[in-house]
Each structure stands twice: as C-alpha cells, then as structure tokens.
Write an enzyme that holds these catalytic residues in place. Structure first.
Site, short mmCIF file in Angstrom:
data_model
loop_
_atom_site.label_atom_id
_atom_site.label_comp_id
_atom_site.label_asym_id
_atom_site.label_seq_id
_atom_site.Cartn_x
_atom_site.Cartn_y
_atom_site.Cartn_z
N MET A 161 -0.48 -0.83 8.05
CA MET A 161 -1.54 -1.92 8.01
C MET A 161 -2.50 -1.96 8.94
O MET A 161 -3.53 -2.41 8.94
CB MET A 161 -0.76 -3.13 8.02
CG MET A 161 0.32 -3.26 6.90
SD MET A 161 1.05 -5.10 6.83
CE MET A 161 2.20 -5.24 8.61
N HIS A 162 -2.44 -1.65 10.33
CA HIS A 162 -3.26 -1.67 11.45
C HIS A 162 -4.48 -0.85 11.09
O HIS A 162 -5.41 -1.00 11.36
CB HIS A 162 -2.59 -1.00 12.78
CG HIS A 162 -1.89 -2.08 13.36
ND1 HIS A 162 -1.07 -2.29 14.52
CD2 HIS A 162 -1.82 -3.58 13.07
CE1 HIS A 162 -0.50 -3.19 14.87
NE2 HIS A 162 -0.90 -4.14 13.91
N GLU A 163 -3.97 0.55 10.53
CA GLU A 163 -5.25 1.40 10.12
C GLU A 163 -6.13 0.71 9.20
O GLU A 163 -7.38 0.89 9.23
CB GLU A 163 -4.56 2.74 9.38
CG GLU A 163 -3.60 3.78 10.59
CD GLU A 163 -3.47 4.85 9.95
OE1 GLU A 163 -3.84 5.07 8.44
OE2 GLU A 163 -2.39 5.54 10.46
#
Length: 245
Positions: A222-224
């Site tokens: 999700m962070h990417e």
C-alpha cells in the site's frame, strides 16, 4: 535501561524535544537498546516507558518525507519487529499520549497499561498515506476490529478512559499510576525461571508476530502506491505538526 530490581529492567524513551518521535537516529538507538536487552542474562522482564508528557509521537517528519520521496524503504522501519522479538516479556507503560507508529510500538509489548487522561490514535490517513509498522493488525489485537477501523480510517483519537472495557489492554489507570502499575505487573514476573519465561514468551507472542509479518507485507504494498502520489508529500508537510500531539 536501568535495572529496577532483580530481574526487572525499565527501558525509558527520553527525547523530550522530539516528543520521542522515531527519527532515524532515535530509532537506531532504540533498536540497539532492544538488542542489548536480549543479551542481558540478568533481565527476566522489561517495562517500556516514555515520558509523562508523551509516550511517542511516532515517525518524525523527516522519516515520513523520506518514505514519501523514496529515500527510505518501508522495511527499514523495524522497531515493531524488534520489540515483538525481544526474548523476555515486555510491559508498555504508556502514561503519555501515543500517536501513529508510537502507539503501534507500545502495542507490540506483551502487556499494556494506558492512562485515562492521555490520547491514543493512529493519524496515518490524516497525513495522506496508509498505515504502517504493523498497525493494521496490532490495533485489532488491542482494541478489536471496529475500534481499530475507526482509528485507522478516520484518524480518530481516544482517551484512555474511552478505551477502558472496549479493548484487550491490561489496565487503564490515572496517568500517575501507569508506571507503578506496569512495574507491579512486571514484578510478578521477575522472580520466575528465566528459561521458562523465554519459552512462554515465544509461544504467547507467536500470533502477534505472524500477524505483524502479514500486515507489514500488505502495508508495504500500500505504501508503494500511496507514496507515489505527489499529494502525499504535500499532506505530510502541511499536516504533520497538527497530528503529532
């Protein structure tokens, strides 16, 4: 880290100016302290404490911007794992407020004491990005799925007194009683056989360790996506100071 009494250590985070936020230097020192804890044959249990005014403000602004700008990889943040893997039982004395990664770090302990007056929340989404440090699962362990969802989706803060009876933490007491209560809990453990404690710690922590690893895998993905969005950097720069207390 100080030895409070035989077998019982207290590890206190003391960066008042930085509100115990996890700068790279602070996180490295804290990780080293946890590694040192694992090598201490004279320690059977450890209380993890912050300052009366703040337990931890979570990731500091430079670290969050580094994540958003791609200069720090999400897996570089290993504090939660280091605490989960501490070989001896740990008790979080969260007298002061705890925010975001700071809250998650405390919840990685085996037992948790909160203060009635202090605020606890996960402000990741207010800063424009999805939660990290294993929070998507560890908050569920501590407060249940629905309260965790309210914290994570809406950035909702709760005072300790609001969480009393709603979650799975050990105690919610007046702020002045948090550290004494945590030490009392630890004292009941400190005279037990160390070898047996280490075995039991591994067994009891295993579900949270598995959940953490699963959460970190999903959170990193999700962070990417989130950190590739230019709006994320803008929101961190604008909103960090608002959400750090």
């Amino acid at each position: 880290m100080t030895l409070e009494r035989e077998g019982l250590a207290v590890l206190t985070m003391r960066d008042a100016a930085g509100k115990n936020a996890f700068s790279r230097a602070f996180a490295a020192a804290l990780t080293q302290a946890l590694e040192d804890l694992g090598r201490r044959a004279d320690v059977r249990v450890c209380v993890i404490a912050g300052l009366p005014e703040v337990f931890s403000a979570g990731g500091d602004r430079d670290v969050l911007l580094g994540l958003a700008e791609g200069t720090i990889a999400p897996y570089d943040l290993v504090l939660t794992r280091a605490l989960l893997e501490a070989p001896v039982p740990t008790v979080a004395a969260m007298a002061g407020p705890a925010v975001g990664g700071g809250l998650v770090f405390g919840l990685a302990c085996d037992m948790v004491v909160l203060a009635r007056e202090s605020r606890y929340g996960a402000n990741f989404m207010d800063l424009g990005f999805t939660p990290g440090m294993g929070s998507t699962r560890l908050l569920q362990f501590a407060f249940g799925e629905y309260v965790a969802a309210e914290m994570l989706f809406g950035g909702q803060y709760f005072r300790g007194e609001q969480l009393a009876g709603r979650g799975q933490v050990n105690a919610v007491v007046p702020r002045a009683e948090v550290l004494p209560r945590a030490i009392d809990m630890a004292a009941r453990i400190a005279d037990k056989p160390r070898a047996a404690l280490l075995l039991l710690k591994r067994a009891l922590a295993l579900p949270r360790r598995r959940a953490f690893e699963e959460a970190r895998t999903v959170e990193s993905m999700m962070h990417e996506v989130c950190f590739a969005d230019p709006e994320t950097v803008a929101r961190i720069r604008t909103n960090y100071a608002k959400g750090s207390g």
